[in-house]
Design a protein around this motif. Structure first.
Motif, PDB file in Angstrom:
ATOM      1  N   GLU A   1     -25.769  28.599 -41.455  1.00  0.00           N
ATOM      2  CA  GLU A   1     -27.219  28.712 -41.585  1.00  0.00           C
ATOM      3  C   GLU A   1     -27.597  30.058 -42.199  1.00  0.00           C
ATOM      4  N   ARG A   2     -26.925  31.092 -41.758  1.00  0.00           N
ATOM      5  CA  ARG A   2     -27.219  32.434 -42.290  1.00  0.00           C
ATOM      6  C   ARG A   2     -26.702  32.584 -43.715  1.00  0.00           C
ATOM      7  N   VAL A   3     -25.576  31.951 -44.023  1.00  0.00           N
ATOM      8  CA  VAL A   3     -25.046  32.016 -45.386  1.00  0.00           C
ATOM      9  C   VAL A   3     -26.015  31.355 -46.360  1.00  0.00           C
ATOM     10  N   VAL A   4     -26.556  30.210 -45.994  1.00  0.00           N
ATOM     11  CA  VAL A   4     -27.536  29.538 -46.857  1.00  0.00           C
ATOM     12  C   VAL A   4     -28.780  30.404 -47.002  1.00  0.00           C
ATOM     13  N   ARG A   5     -29.217  31.016 -45.905  1.00  0.00           N
ATOM     14  CA  ARG A   5     -30.377  31.911 -45.976  1.00  0.00           C
ATOM     15  C   ARG A   5     -30.094  33.080 -46.928  1.00  0.00           C
ATOM     16  N   ASN A   6     -28.878  33.627 -46.871  1.00  0.00           N
ATOM     17  CA  ASN A   6     -28.517  34.711 -47.790  1.00  0.00           C
ATOM     18  C   ASN A   6     -28.514  34.245 -49.242  1.00  0.00           C
ATOM     19  N   LEU A   7     -28.000  33.026 -49.483  1.00  0.00           N
ATOM     20  CA  LEU A   7     -27.984  32.514 -50.853  1.00  0.00           C
ATOM     21  C   LEU A   7     -29.404  32.331 -51.377  1.00  0.00           C
TER      22      LEU A   7
ATOM     23  N   TYR B   1     -22.644  23.037 -51.146  1.00  0.00           N
ATOM     24  CA  TYR B   1     -22.809  21.810 -50.371  1.00  0.00           C
ATOM     25  C   TYR B   1     -23.766  22.050 -49.198  1.00  0.00           C
ATOM     26  N   SER B   2     -23.589  23.169 -48.498  1.00  0.00           N
ATOM     27  CA  SER B   2     -24.453  23.494 -47.358  1.00  0.00           C
ATOM     28  C   SER B   2     -25.877  23.786 -47.815  1.00  0.00           C
ATOM     29  N   LEU B   3     -26.016  24.407 -48.985  1.00  0.00           N
ATOM     30  CA  LEU B   3     -27.348  24.648 -49.549  1.00  0.00           C
ATOM     31  C   LEU B   3     -28.102  23.335 -49.709  1.00  0.00           C
ATOM     32  N   ALA B   4     -27.450  22.344 -50.312  1.00  0.00           N
ATOM     33  CA  ALA B   4     -28.083  21.048 -50.544  1.00  0.00           C
ATOM     34  C   ALA B   4     -28.388  20.310 -49.252  1.00  0.00           C
TER      35      ALA B   4
ATOM     36  N   ARG C   1     -29.552  21.857 -46.569  1.00  0.00           N
ATOM     37  CA  ARG C   1     -30.584  22.564 -45.815  1.00  0.00           C
ATOM     38  C   ARG C   1     -31.878  22.793 -46.577  1.00  0.00           C
ATOM     39  N   ILE C   2     -31.884  22.572 -47.891  1.00  0.00           N
ATOM     40  CA  ILE C   2     -33.128  22.712 -48.653  1.00  0.00           C
ATOM     41  C   ILE C   2     -33.124  21.704 -49.791  1.00  0.00           C
ATOM     42  N   THR C   3     -34.278  21.181 -50.119  1.00  0.00           N
ATOM     43  CA  THR C   3     -34.392  20.227 -51.213  1.00  0.00           C
ATOM     44  C   THR C   3     -34.156  20.949 -52.535  1.00  0.00           C
ATOM     45  N   CYS C   4     -33.114  20.562 -53.230  1.00  0.00           N
ATOM     46  CA  CYS C   4     -32.801  21.164 -54.519  1.00  0.00           C
ATOM     47  C   CYS C   4     -31.954  20.195 -55.324  1.00  0.00           C
ATOM     48  N   LYS C   5     -31.851  20.442 -56.598  1.00  0.00           N
ATOM     49  CA  LYS C   5     -31.008  19.628 -57.470  1.00  0.00           C
ATOM     50  C   LYS C   5     -29.868  20.485 -57.982  1.00  0.00           C
ATOM     51  N   VAL C   6     -28.654  20.166 -57.557  1.00  0.00           N
ATOM     52  CA  VAL C   6     -27.469  20.889 -58.015  1.00  0.00           C
ATOM     53  C   VAL C   6     -26.960  20.212 -59.291  1.00  0.00           C
ATOM     54  N   ILE C   7     -26.755  21.005 -60.338  1.00  0.00           N
ATOM     55  CA  ILE C   7     -26.307  20.494 -61.640  1.00  0.00           C
ATOM     56  C   ILE C   7     -24.957  21.120 -61.985  1.00  0.00           C
ATOM     57  N   PRO C   8     -23.901  20.284 -62.191  1.00  0.00           N
ATOM     58  CA  PRO C   8     -23.857  18.831 -62.015  1.00  0.00           C
ATOM     59  C   PRO C   8     -23.825  18.462 -60.536  1.00  0.00           C
ATOM     60  N   PRO C   9     -24.165  17.217 -60.179  1.00  0.00           N
ATOM     61  CA  PRO C   9     -24.199  16.811 -58.774  1.00  0.00           C
ATOM     62  C   PRO C   9     -22.853  17.065 -58.087  1.00  0.00           C
ATOM     63  N   ILE C  10     -22.914  17.504 -56.834  1.00  0.00           N
ATOM     64  CA  ILE C  10     -21.697  17.841 -56.093  1.00  0.00           C
ATOM     65  C   ILE C  10     -20.743  16.658 -56.032  1.00  0.00           C
ATOM     66  N   SER C  11     -21.283  15.461 -55.786  1.00  0.00           N
ATOM     67  CA  SER C  11     -20.436  14.274 -55.629  1.00  0.00           C
ATOM     68  C   SER C  11     -19.648  13.954 -56.889  1.00  0.00           C
ATOM     69  N   GLU C  12     -20.167  14.345 -58.044  1.00  0.00           N
ATOM     70  CA  GLU C  12     -19.484  14.090 -59.315  1.00  0.00           C
ATOM     71  C   GLU C  12     -18.630  15.271 -59.744  1.00  0.00           C
ATOM     72  N   ALA C  13     -19.129  16.477 -59.523  1.00  0.00           N
ATOM     73  CA  ALA C  13     -18.463  17.679 -60.050  1.00  0.00           C
ATOM     74  C   ALA C  13     -17.107  17.922 -59.423  1.00  0.00           C
ATOM     75  N   GLU C  14     -16.932  17.545 -58.152  1.00  0.00           N
ATOM     76  CA  GLU C  14     -15.691  17.869 -57.455  1.00  0.00           C
ATOM     77  C   GLU C  14     -14.488  17.120 -58.009  1.00  0.00           C
TER      78      GLU C  14
END
Length: 535
Positions: free
Chosen positions: A119-125, A164-167, A169-182
């Motif tokens: 939780e704190r790591v996401v807050r820091n990011l 992954y944890s960022l997505a 805990r907050i609404t955002c769009k990761v580019i490329p999507p995590i499910s595809e990029a890995e």
């Protein structure tokens, strides 16, 4: 609504700033109070566990002073095989996730993290994003739904878990999507990211500095050929390309990522961050925002809004420091246990190894990171930050010592190569002996043809400019100690491809910059096809 979304809905801009960037307003006394409170809680949590008893014994220290006096400094070997085999019954609390390090030394170190920590790591990011997007205190230009262009190693690397944890805990769009990029390799991820970002845009980009430069090169090259690709025939893409082309023409230059994506900020990490600042700003249109983190500690320090030196964070880990003068010699020795100091005792201009104790019930206690940092100042007068300011220097032991006169680390050599102005693909360096004389042997792949002796002269010249200890070395040794082997184009790429075929993990694909194993150097040279370019 995700956990962090509600803060952006309910909080004022001032309250958001305090939540994500408030550590910049702390006094040194308040910083130390937070550290003390968290450490006392940590000791109570970890004491009943098998690992807690192994490291601390059966008695719980009653104070910070007693903890530092009675608990020994530790390394990863003290936690084997508990962590490498993920023996959760030895921990004080069940971890939320396990991540691993980048694999220095040829093997991974598995590290557990708790829900509270993440939780704190996401807050820091989110704090990084906010600070990257502004040049003034208190300004929050971030809102849920932001789009982050991110090319990072996948889970279980710490950076992969972070995004992954960022997505989560907050609404955002990761580019490329995590499910595809890995499931994609680096080039495929960049191509995928480009296609999506061209269609949907992006607000912030996050990657290591060298990758941001590589992405800039690839995006620029790809943009020149987009009209040949059917994937680019989407109306939104065509409109974006048209606007970007007009912008580039008006500035009388080639098309750049900054024309395609008017980002609000750039977040970068890595030892090469300062070296690539100009290139990143050229490609992306923003000075990169930097932070200092690790797989075991999360965010340790971050820049303020002026994007200069970094400020320590009080609630990620408990911090101690070993003065460089007190470090065992050789640095790798674990037999000696030097005294540590706390943040309120550091001195300006001094170098220190960072010692961490995990918080929130996780097991690492008084853990030697082998990271050497420099305290640049005891406060930042420009921003009004009252906490010590730092920069990352190097990993302990990862240096090339020339006749005990100069200690060259990765950052110094990298700065010298960049300072020559020569375009290069990659490099590696090691110590070389010729009788009783020592040399710096530099394996360098340039993008243009050069004379090896002239390259060595220019690198030597730059080393004298960036390292005071190196300036007079030729007068002491009676020689110019830089020797260069120029490699043919594609040599490092072929080496990486060979390691990939061997099944090596992402972290072990590239040749180490400093003191690579001789077997790896010999394998690299097998892919070199140019003759008579060694000096």
């Amino acid at each position: 609504m995700l956990a962090e979304d509600r803060f952006f809905q309910d909080f004022t801009e001032e309250e958001l700033w305090q939540r994500y960037c408030g550590f910049l307003d702390l006094s040194l006394d308040r910083f130390m109070d937070i550290q003390k409170e968290l450490l006392l809680d940590q000791m109570e949590r970890i004491a009943p566990s098998a690992l807690g008893k192994k490291i601390m014994g059966n008695r719980v220290p009653g104070s910070v002073e007693e903890f530092r006096r009675t608990v020994p400094l530790t390394t990863y070997q003290d936690y084997e095989p508990y962590l490498s085999e993920k023996k959760e019954d030895a921990l004080a609390e069940k971890p939320h996730l396990w991540c691993h390090s980048s694999g220095r030394g040829g093997y991974f170190k598995w590290i557990p993290h708790s829900v509270e920590f993440m939780e704190r790591v996401v807050r820091n990011l989110l704090g990084c994003f906010i600070l990257a997007m502004t040049n003034s205190k208190g300004k929050v230009n971030l809102q849920p739904g932001f789009r982050v262009l991110s090319i990072i190693p996948p889970r279980p690397y710490a950076s992969g878990w972070l995004v992954y944890s960022l997505a989560e805990r907050i609404t955002c769009k990761v580019i490329p999507p995590i499910s595809e990029a890995e499931d994609l390799d680096f080039e495929e991820r960049v191509q995928k990211a480009m296609q999506i970002a061209l269609r949907e845009g992006a607000d912030v980009a996050a990657a290591t500095s060298s990758i941001l430069v590589k992405m800039g090169e690839m995006f620029t090259e790809e943009a020149r050929g987009t009209r040949l690709s059917m994937n680019m025939m989407h109306p939104k893409i065509l409109m974006r390309l048209l606007r970007a082309s007009i912008s580039a023409r008006s500035k009388k230059r080639t098309l750049l990522p900054a024309d395609l994506w008017p980002l609000k900020g750039i977040v970068s990490s890595g030892m090469d961050s300062n070296i690539y600042t100009k290139e990143i700003a050229h490609y992306w249109g923003h000075q990169p925002y930097q932070f200092y983190s690790s797989s075991d500690a999360g965010f340790i320090a971050m820049q303020a809004w002026n994007k200069k030196m970094m400020t320590f964070i009080p609630d990620s880990v408990f911090l101690e420091f070993i003065p460089q003068a007190e470090l065992p010699c050789p640095a790798e020795s674990e037999d000696l246990h030097p005294e540590t100091i706390l943040l309120n005792e550091v001195e300006e201009g001094k170098l220190y190894e960072v010692i961490i104790t995990q918080l929130y019930g996780m097991p690492l206690l008084r853990y030697r990171t082998k990271d050497l940092i420099k305290i640049n100042a005891l406060e930042d007068k420009e921003t009004g930050v009252q906490l010590p300011q730092m920069t990352f220097q190097r990993r302990i032991g990862e240096t090339i010592n020339l006749a005990s006169l100069a200690e060259l680390d990765e950052k110094t050599i990298w700065q010298a190569i960049a300072g020559t102005g020569m375009a290069y693909s990659d490099w590696s360096a090691c110590k070389e002996y010729d009788g009783d004389k020592t040399y710096l042997r530099l394996y360098l792949e340039l993008k243009e043809q050069e004379n090896a002796a002239e390259v060595a002269r220019r690198v030597d010249e730059q080393l004298k400019m960036v390292d005071p200890d190196y300036q007079d070395i030729d007068s002491y040794l009676g020689l110019q100690p830089v020797k260069v082997t120029l490699l043919s184009p594609g040599t490092f790429e072929k080496y990486t491809n060979e390691k990939r075929k061997e099944g090596k993990d992402l972290a072990h694909l590239k040749l180490r910059h400093i003191n690579p194993p001789q077997a790896d150097v010999e394998q690299l040279l097998q892919f070199d096809k140019v003759e008579s370019k060694k000096w």
